[in-house]
Design a protein around this motif. Structure first.
Motif, PDB file in Angstrom:
ATOM      1  N   ARG A 254      54.516  52.410  16.878  1.00  0.00           N
ATOM      2  CA  ARG A 254      53.796  52.720  18.120  1.00  0.00           C
ATOM      3  C   ARG A 254      52.618  53.645  17.855  1.00  0.00           C
ATOM      4  NH1 ARG A 254      57.617  55.039  22.578  1.00  0.00           N
ATOM      5  NH2 ARG A 254      58.644  53.040  22.049  1.00  0.00           N
ATOM      6  N   ALA A 257      49.806  51.655  16.350  1.00  0.00           N
ATOM      7  CA  ALA A 257      49.111  50.837  17.350  1.00  0.00           C
ATOM      8  C   ALA A 257      48.225  51.703  18.236  1.00  0.00           C
ATOM      9  CB  ALA A 257      50.140  50.095  18.196  1.00  0.00           C
ATOM     10  N   GLU A 258      48.736  52.863  18.639  1.00  0.00           N
ATOM     11  CA  GLU A 258      47.931  53.751  19.467  1.00  0.00           C
ATOM     12  C   GLU A 258      46.712  54.244  18.698  1.00  0.00           C
ATOM     13  OE1 GLU A 258      48.170  54.753  22.588  1.00  0.00           O
ATOM     14  OE2 GLU A 258      49.925  53.511  23.044  1.00  0.00           O
ATOM     15  N   ARG A 259      46.891  54.569  17.426  1.00  0.00           N
ATOM     16  CA  ARG A 259      45.764  55.056  16.635  1.00  0.00           C
ATOM     17  C   ARG A 259      44.681  53.986  16.515  1.00  0.00           C
ATOM     18  NH1 ARG A 259      48.222  55.891  12.394  1.00  0.00           N
ATOM     19  NH2 ARG A 259      47.461  54.162  11.107  1.00  0.00           N
ATOM     20  N   GLU A 260      45.106  52.770  16.231  1.00  0.00           N
ATOM     21  CA  GLU A 260      44.118  51.680  16.129  1.00  0.00           C
ATOM     22  C   GLU A 260      43.394  51.476  17.462  1.00  0.00           C
ATOM     23  OE1 GLU A 260      46.294  48.346  14.807  1.00  0.00           O
ATOM     24  OE2 GLU A 260      46.602  49.093  12.757  1.00  0.00           O
ATOM     25  N   LYS A 261      44.128  51.562  18.580  1.00  0.00           N
ATOM     26  CA  LYS A 261      43.506  51.384  19.888  1.00  0.00           C
ATOM     27  C   LYS A 261      42.495  52.480  20.171  1.00  0.00           C
ATOM     28  CE  LYS A 261      45.780  52.322  23.596  1.00  0.00           C
ATOM     29  NZ  LYS A 261      46.778  52.285  24.694  1.00  0.00           N
ATOM     30  N   TRP A 262      42.894  53.759  19.900  1.00  0.00           N
ATOM     31  CA  TRP A 262      41.972  54.857  20.169  1.00  0.00           C
ATOM     32  C   TRP A 262      40.775  54.825  19.220  1.00  0.00           C
ATOM     33  CZ3 TRP A 262      41.670  57.695  24.270  1.00  0.00           C
ATOM     34  CH2 TRP A 262      42.804  57.880  25.087  1.00  0.00           C
ATOM     35  N   ALA A 264      39.415  52.123  18.036  1.00  0.00           N
ATOM     36  CA  ALA A 264      38.523  51.077  18.562  1.00  0.00           C
ATOM     37  C   ALA A 264      37.774  51.556  19.789  1.00  0.00           C
ATOM     38  CB  ALA A 264      39.342  49.834  18.879  1.00  0.00           C
ATOM     39  N   ALA A 265      38.456  52.301  20.680  1.00  0.00           N
ATOM     40  CA  ALA A 265      37.803  52.816  21.883  1.00  0.00           C
ATOM     41  C   ALA A 265      36.737  53.835  21.537  1.00  0.00           C
ATOM     42  CB  ALA A 265      38.852  53.437  22.797  1.00  0.00           C
TER      43      ALA A 265
END
Length: 631
Positions: A254, A257-262, A264-265
């Motif tokens: 998790r 996944a959160e790190r990759e999402k942030w 990208a943002a």
């Protein structure tokens, strides 16, 4: 006529003479004619002298017959006729005499006189006989009366004697019954004692067997629980390890996944920002508009911040609590207290003033605790009846629970409380008077009433004659005296000091109740040790950790207590003589620190004794230093 009388007289004389000679004359013959009874026989006696009582006559009748009379002049019966002859001769002479009639009259008178004397004597005799009869009856009556009295006295004595005998018999019977009853009671008591001893012996045997059975049962249950707990702990540990591995993998996935999402943002955001900056820098109009907008935004933010600060300071001055207050149950603002009460109600917690009896963490001497409870009840009733409150003074050594007692007093009486210290007044300088007035104005706004507790009151309420007292302190003292000059229905003033003698006399005059807080005794120290052992040792340990604590913090250990018994605590209470409540709390905090400093996080009797001995030695050394400094 004279002849007939003479003949009759002669015959009477003859008859009387014959009767006298034959001694058959009656004892009642009262007459003695001495002139006509003279005889030649000189041995003859008159009839009155020869009378004998009946007993003599009876003796004579039984005597032998008389001897024959040899005298020819007397008859066989002893009668002498010479007297009769002389009488007859005298009668003849008298009859032939010319004085015969006078002689007979003289004789008749003599006879009548004798008859009269005889009648008189007969009456006297009858009177004497009647008097003798009366005397005899009187004697008989006296004798009968004496006899009756003697009989009554005898009967009374017999009755008393019989009564004494009956009473003695009843006493003897009562004594016998009493002795018998005592013997019976003693026998019953002995029997009851023997039965009670037998019952106690039986009960002791039953209790001993029961205790033995319970001990064996407890041992079996303890062993069963221990084995079960070990098995359950091992199972939980195994499950925890498995769950921890699974959770760790899930959290890692998790987090990735959160790190990759942030990332990208953030990349997208920076791309947009970079494009905008390039557009602004390349276009001059956009650059001017952007700079003006940023400047206006900064000015608006600054203006809003300063205006809010000014408004908030005004609101804080009007509605907020004074700066002198260190602690209060009202909250900083009026709505904060209501909000905290609503939150506590939603959480299901009751206010401390309504939760049971006692004083919580405050352990005091029983007389002092009873007096504070009485003061709390009196304060609550005073508030209920809208009567003026009473001010109190707490004094005693440091750390004896004065502040905690004041807090509990306010809670139990249903008042709000506010805590300030006297040392905060001196640094205010000229603002001290204003702050004092603000404090009392703020206290009057409390709908429940306020207990204002001033700790270390001697710091600014000391004697005004002190040379080192500044004018600002003197003014602050005067302001407090002005606000407490009359009994208040809104504020209870509670002062606490270690040196009550340093207080100003006017301040002491404002105090209605004075309570001394001495050092705790051995029983109170034992209760304090139990209290802080539960607070710092038994209740200390791991709480339910959050997700962040599980990931980044080390798991806390539970303190295990071994061998710390009541006997050990009583021993520590005896050794800590002279300790205050605060020092005992620090001692148990030191015990907690020593436990956390050990490897296995176990509190045993050896470690506890070691810390107690160290703190006792430290206390004695501190007292020596204090004594040296005071000298």
């Amino acid at each position: 006529m004279a002849q007939k009388c003479a003949i009759g007289l002669i015959s009477a004389l003859a008859a009387s003479a014959s009767l006298a000679q034959s001694k058959v004359a009656s004892a009642d013959g009262p007459f003695n004619l001495s002139g006509f009874s003279t005889s030649a026989n000189p041995q003859q006696q008159p009839p009155s002298q020869t009378q004998k009582p009946p007993s003599t006559a009876a003796e004579e009748s039984s005597a032998p017959p008389r001897a024959r009379n040899d005298n020819p002049r007397t008859s066989s019966g002893g009668f002498d006729p010479e007297a009769l002859e002389r009488g007859a001769k005298a009668l003849k002479e008298i009859n032939n005499s010319s004085y015969a009639k006078k002689v007979f009259e003289s004789i008749k008178q003599q006879e009548e006189t004798k008859q009269t004397e005889f009648a008189t004597k007969a009456q006297e005799f009858k009177a004497m006989q009647a008097q003798a009869e009366t005397e005899r009856h009187k004697v008989i009556y006296d004798e009968q009366k004496k006899l009756a009295q003697h009989q009554a006295q005898t009967k009374s004595q017999m009755a008393r004697y019989e009564d004494d005998l009956a009473r003695k018999r009843m006493q003897a019977e009562n004594e016998f019954h009493r002795a018998r009853n005592q013997e019976l009671v003693k026998m019953q008591e002995d029997s009851a004692i023997r039965q009670e001893q037998a019952r106690r012996a039986t009960e002791e045997q039953i209790q001993a067997q029961r205790r033995q059975t319970e001990r064996e049962k407890a041992e079996i249950e303890r062993e069963t629980i221990r084995v079960k707990a070990i098995a359950e702990a091992e199972g939980r540990a195994h499950e925890a390890r498995l769950a921890e591995d699974v959770n760790r993998r899930m959290l890692v996935d998790r987090a990735n996944a959160e790190r990759e999402k942030w990332v990208a943002a953030i990349n997208t955001t920076f791309d947009h920002i970079g494009g905008g900056l390039r557009a602004i820098l390349t276009d001059q109009n956009k650059l001017v508009v952007a700079v003006g907008g940023v400047t206006a935004l900064a000015a608006g933010i600054y203006t809003t911040r300063e205006g809010a600060r000014v408004i908030w300071s005004y609101v804080d001055r009007i509605l907020g609590q004074p700066s002198l207050i260190r602690e209060s149950s009202r909250g900083k603002y009026p709505w904060s207290g209501s909000l905290s009460r609503v939150m506590s109600t939603l959480r299901g917690k009751e206010p401390a003033s309504k939760s049971g009896q006692g004083f919580g963490d405050v352990i005091l001497h029983p007389p002092l605790q009873r007096r504070i409870e009485h003061l709390a009840n009196a304060t609550a009733n005073t508030k209920l009846h809208q009567a003026p409150f009473r001010n109190v003074l707490f004094y005693g050594p440091p750390g004896t629970g004065k502040t905690m007692a004041a807090r509990e007093l306010a809670r139990k009486s249903g008042l709000d409380y506010a805590l300030m210290t006297g040392g905060d007044v001196a640094p205010l300088g000229s603002q001290a008077v204003t702050k004092i007035h603000q404090l009392f104005d703020w206290g009057k706004k409390s709908k429940r009433g306020l207990l204002l507790f001033i700790d270390e009151a001697d710091a600014f309420l000391c004697e005004r004659n002190k040379t080192y007292m500044s004018e600002a302190q003197r003014s602050a003292l005067n302001a407090l005296l002005f606000r407490t000059g009359d009994q208040s229905k809104d504020i209870v003033l509670a002062l606490a000091t270690n040196r009550p003698g340093d207080l100003d006399s006017a301040v002491a005059d404002r105090v209605d109740e004075v309570l001394e807080f001495p050092l705790p005794g051995e029983e109170e120290r034992f209760k304090l040790l139990n209290l802080y052992l539960e607070k710092y040792i038994a209740e200390a340990g791991p709480k339910k950790p959050s997700l962040f604590d599980r990931l980044f913090k080390k798991e806390q250990q539970k303190i295990e207590i071994k061998g710390v018994t009541e006997e050990l605590l009583k021993e520590a209470a005896a050794k800590t003589e002279g300790f205050s409540g605060r020092e005992i709390a620090k001692l148990m905090a030191s015990v907690q620190a020593a436990v956390y400093g050990s490897e296995d996080c176990v509190l045993d009797s050896v470690l506890f004794r070691e810390v107690v001995e160290y703190k006792v030695a430290e206390h004695q050394q501190r007292r020596k230093l204090a004594g040296t400094d005071s000298k």
